[in-house]
Design an enzyme around this catalytic site. Sequence first.
Site, PDB file in Angstrom:
ATOM      1  N   GLU A 107       0.834  -1.216   0.000  1.00  0.00           N
ATOM      2  CA  GLU A 107       0.000   0.000   0.000  1.00  0.00           C
ATOM      3  C   GLU A 107       0.866   1.263   0.000  1.00  0.00           C
ATOM      4  OE1 GLU A 107      -4.095  -1.120   2.199  1.00  0.00           O
ATOM      5  OE2 GLU A 107      -2.295  -1.609   3.366  1.00  0.00           O
ATOM      6  N   GLU A 127      -3.685  -9.650   4.026  1.00  0.00           N
ATOM      7  CA  GLU A 127      -4.486  -9.347   5.219  1.00  0.00           C
ATOM      8  C   GLU A 127      -5.583 -10.388   5.456  1.00  0.00           C
ATOM      9  OE1 GLU A 127      -2.875  -5.330   3.836  1.00  0.00           O
ATOM     10  OE2 GLU A 127      -3.486  -7.231   2.942  1.00  0.00           O
TER      11      GLU A 127
HETATM   12  N1  T1G Z   1       4.170  -7.366  11.888  1.00  0.00           N
HETATM   13  C1  T1G Z   1       4.874  -7.719  12.987  1.00  0.00           C
HETATM   14  N2  T1G Z   1       5.784  -8.744  13.017  1.00  0.00           N
HETATM   15  C2  T1G Z   1       5.977  -9.403  11.873  1.00  0.00           C
HETATM   16  C3  T1G Z   1       5.273  -9.096  10.682  1.00  0.00           C
HETATM   17  C4  T1G Z   1       4.340  -8.013  10.718  1.00  0.00           C
HETATM   18  N3  T1G Z   1       3.651  -7.638   9.639  1.00  0.00           N
HETATM   19  N4  T1G Z   1       5.684  -9.950   9.722  1.00  0.00           N
HETATM   20  C5  T1G Z   1       6.608 -10.749  10.289  1.00  0.00           C
HETATM   21  N5  T1G Z   1       6.784 -10.433  11.569  1.00  0.00           N
HETATM   22  C6  T1G Z   1       7.730 -11.058  12.515  1.00  0.00           C
HETATM   23  C7  T1G Z   1       7.422 -12.521  12.777  1.00  0.00           C
HETATM   24  O1  T1G Z   1       6.489 -12.665  13.806  1.00  0.00           O
HETATM   25  C8  T1G Z   1       8.784 -13.056  13.160  1.00  0.00           C
HETATM   26  O2  T1G Z   1       9.016 -12.708  14.499  1.00  0.00           O
HETATM   27  C9  T1G Z   1       9.726 -12.255  12.294  1.00  0.00           C
HETATM   28  O3  T1G Z   1       8.996 -11.073  11.903  1.00  0.00           O
HETATM   29  C10 T1G Z   1      10.167 -12.961  11.050  1.00  0.00           C
HETATM   30  O4  T1G Z   1       9.002 -13.420  10.375  1.00  0.00           O
HETATM   31  C11 T1G Z   1      -3.218  -1.686   6.963  1.00  0.00           C
HETATM   32  C12 T1G Z   1      -3.559  -4.093   8.316  1.00  0.00           C
HETATM   33  C13 T1G Z   1       7.188 -11.266   5.686  1.00  0.00           C
HETATM   34  C14 T1G Z   1       6.789 -13.308   4.389  1.00  0.00           C
HETATM   35  O5  T1G Z   1       0.483 -10.359   6.850  1.00  0.00           O
HETATM   36  O6  T1G Z   1       4.035 -13.242   5.895  1.00  0.00           O
HETATM   37  O7  T1G Z   1      -0.611  -4.620   6.558  1.00  0.00           O
HETATM   38  O8  T1G Z   1       9.074 -14.951  15.489  1.00  0.00           O
HETATM   39  O9  T1G Z   1       9.470 -15.867  10.665  1.00  0.00           O
HETATM   40  O10 T1G Z   1       9.468 -16.757   7.124  1.00  0.00           O
HETATM   41  O11 T1G Z   1      -3.488  -3.084   5.173  1.00  0.00           O
HETATM   42  O12 T1G Z   1       6.683 -12.898   8.043  1.00  0.00           O
HETATM   43  O13 T1G Z   1      11.170 -13.811  14.859  1.00  0.00           O
HETATM   44  O14 T1G Z   1       9.792 -12.955  16.776  1.00  0.00           O
HETATM   45  O15 T1G Z   1       7.588 -15.066   9.212  1.00  0.00           O
HETATM   46  O16 T1G Z   1      11.026 -14.935   6.322  1.00  0.00           O
HETATM   47  C15 T1G Z   1       0.067  -7.716   6.388  1.00  0.00           C
HETATM   48  C16 T1G Z   1       3.113 -11.165   7.526  1.00  0.00           C
HETATM   49  C17 T1G Z   1      -0.060  -7.145   7.757  1.00  0.00           C
HETATM   50  C18 T1G Z   1       2.795 -10.337   6.350  1.00  0.00           C
HETATM   51  C19 T1G Z   1       8.615 -13.219   6.117  1.00  0.00           C
HETATM   52  N6  T1G Z   1       1.340  -8.407   6.262  1.00  0.00           N
HETATM   53  N7  T1G Z   1       4.477 -11.686   7.488  1.00  0.00           N
HETATM   54  O17 T1G Z   1       8.557 -14.579   6.345  1.00  0.00           O
HETATM   55  O18 T1G Z   1       9.958 -14.708   8.499  1.00  0.00           O
HETATM   56  S1  T1G Z   1      -1.641  -6.432   8.004  1.00  0.00           S
HETATM   57  C20 T1G Z   1       1.431  -9.708   6.522  1.00  0.00           C
HETATM   58  C21 T1G Z   1       4.802 -12.720   6.673  1.00  0.00           C
HETATM   59  C22 T1G Z   1      -1.586  -4.974   7.104  1.00  0.00           C
HETATM   60  C23 T1G Z   1      -2.713  -2.934   6.294  1.00  0.00           C
HETATM   61  C24 T1G Z   1      -2.861  -4.191   7.063  1.00  0.00           C
HETATM   62  C25 T1G Z   1       6.196 -13.245   6.806  1.00  0.00           C
HETATM   63  C26 T1G Z   1       7.169 -12.715   5.732  1.00  0.00           C
HETATM   64  P1  T1G Z   1       9.806 -13.655  15.456  1.00  0.00           P
HETATM   65  P2  T1G Z   1       8.945 -14.868   9.712  1.00  0.00           P
HETATM   66  P3  T1G Z   1       9.823 -15.327   7.037  1.00  0.00           P
END
Ligand code: T1G
Length: 695
Positions: A107, A127
């Site tokens: 975004e 999301e």
């Molecule tokens: N927020 C906070 N922590 C996050 C995070 C996030 N978005 N994404 C990952 N982490 C943390 C995760 O918990 C882990 O922590 C570490 O980072 C490494 O992640 C307004 C509302 C990016 C593909 O849904 O899909 O945007 O365990 O082990 O396998 O529209 O993480 O080490 O303490 O997964 O290499 C939308 C979520 C949010 C993406 C990387 N975004 N993340 O994968 O590492 S909602 C998502 C992922 C939003 C807006 C809305 C994956 C990754 P720890 P990991 P990875």
Amino acid sequence: MSETQVVSVEYVGDVALICIDNPPVNAGSAAMRQGLQKAVQEVNAEGKAKVIGVYCAGRTFVAGADISEFGKAPQQPFMPDLYNEVEASGVPLVAAIHGTALGGGLELAVSCHARVALPTARVGLPEIHLGLLPGAGGTQRVSRLAGIPVALDLSLSGRQMPAKEALEAGIIDRIMEDEPRDVVLAAAEDVIAGKLQTRVTRDIETKADDAAIEGAKAMVAKKAPGLNAPVQAINAVAASTLPFDEGLAAERAAFMACMGTDESRGMIHAFFGERAVANIPEKKETPRDVQSLGVIGGGTMGSGISTSALMAGLPVTLIEVSQEGLDRGVATITGNLEGAVKRGKMSEAKRDAALANMTASTDMNALADVDLVIEAVFEKMEIKKEIFGKLDTICKEGAILASNTSYLDINEIAAMTNRPQDVLGLHFFSPAHIMRLLEVVVGEKTDPAVVATGFALAKRMKKVGVRAGVCDGFIGNRILGHYLKVASYLVLDGAHPDQVDSALEGFGFAMGPHRVGDLAGLDIGYMTRKRLEATRPAEERYGGAIADRLSENGWNGRKTAKGYYVYEGRETLTNPDLNGIIDEVRAEAGITPKAFTDEDIVDRYMTAMISEAARVLEDGIALRPVDVDVVFLMGYGFPRHRGGPLCYADTIGAKKLVARIEAYASEDAHYWKVPALLQKMADEGGSFDKLNKGK
Ligand code: T1G
């Protein structure tokens, strides 16, 4: 980290480079948002730059809003407002995407005035996997750049779109190969040179596409009945034909209709849960080096485990007692790999390399030098003991000996060796090359470094490892064994297997227990009941009579085309003989059937699951409630939007659960007992969520 540490500005000629550095995934935290806002405002105010280049340090572009901030007091600036400000910037912005630009990250990029990406980059709006939808303009701006069908696809599938496809779709403007900083600098200079066009996304018109909207509604009604977020996402995308600010307001309303719902809470719990289970006492141990695997048994599990290991690049030595069995195992593995190529999970070159990495033998001595052996033979203790006794004499010092047993006592198996410290359970789920769950079963003598190695192997095989103690059935199958009884009692007392299945499928399970039984094979349940017959308490009500008769008639489910249901081709039909058997068993037991509502069926089934899960925690078999949740989400088809049995339990509350169990106990005081942990939670206002937080 403060805003200035997370976001920095550097001037290179007429270009201002804004770098976001918020490890591990550059999530859009409050500090990131404040830093970005400040940077954009300052660059505009200083008036030195002609273009702003936005890029990220570390392994990825912004991977979305900071999910860990959800449910906490919101901090300004909010993402939608910030991105409107970015879009309105007098100095145009170009974004360079590497790794994954997801959710709030994409975004941000589509709020900029041009986007370039590295060839390996991926973009997405995941999301939906959190029970939400894009809430910072994604549904409006992606529709404008790429059209409504693409916006629907991304926000409903949550998939990651490769850079090449994003370019074709119009989401990004160019693919460039270099370090992110250098890519964005070159792109910014091309903007100045007029070689890269900039656009204000909100000013682009969205072409209406009612057919796509209706198609999406129909798909969601079929594939995600009862879920809120997909419906809200379609509403938001549909609003993208409105003037931008009206559409954005509609998106906001849809987003707020998802935020904080049980559905979203369950899915966010699942997201963090999959990561939290890696937090084990042995976390600091150095895993042993595993560069080669031995797998004993070429049956369904052995060949699935071998396939998964080969797909992870590990050389595998497959052992079977007979050449015929070996050939069958090799053929199954080859078929699994072919299937992975067909599903696009693997290239042909990788398949060929995997096949070259496989050795097959009928001689267990071939395992003398492997680093880790997984035994996956028939679920009989005597056979497993014999194998471990042999492995103890064959395998090199330091080799790890693992059993894929689904129920049996790892300590008893380990005692067959002089190296119980090197023995553990690695319980895979069928089909093992697809199911992501791995129960890492820790024996009383298992060395902590061996446990750490089990988890390292899980990560390497793209599995989610969950630590389990030793008891009959570990975490998952122990709890399964308990709640399946209540399913059989429901049928004995008056519910029809089909009603039980559809009630639980309505709750969100992919399949009800009778359909699952038919899929797995009713003979497995039959053998388990026979194995436990000798130790079944006299006062325990026996619920297996109906299933026994099906098996004794040779009807073991799909593999015999008949079980609780009849299977003709792709059709699933009622078994015309089932009602007769049910009536017979009820009559023999003197049972007058009564009616159950679907709600009553779900309540009893879930209360049974929660009760045994609480006892698994009491016994220390699972570390935390979230571990139980992840086991059921990843291994037992538990509906993800419910977050797992104990996350769901918190939506009911301990007091109500205790009251329910006490009511059911009036029918069967032996089966329905209030677990001490649940009673304590009811008395003290506790919850499983508090337990996860160590409270
Ligand atoms: N927020 C906070 N922590 C996050 C995070 C996030 N978005 N994404 C990952 N982490 C943390 C995760 O918990 C882990 O922590 C570490 O980072 C490494 O992640 C307004 C509302 C990016 C593909 O849904 O899909 O945007 O365990 O082990 O396998 O529209 O993480 O080490 O303490 O997964 O290499 C939308 C979520 C949010 C993406 C990387 N975004 N993340 O994968 O590492 S909602 C998502 C992922 C939003 C807006 C809305 C994956 C990754 P720890 P990991 P990875």
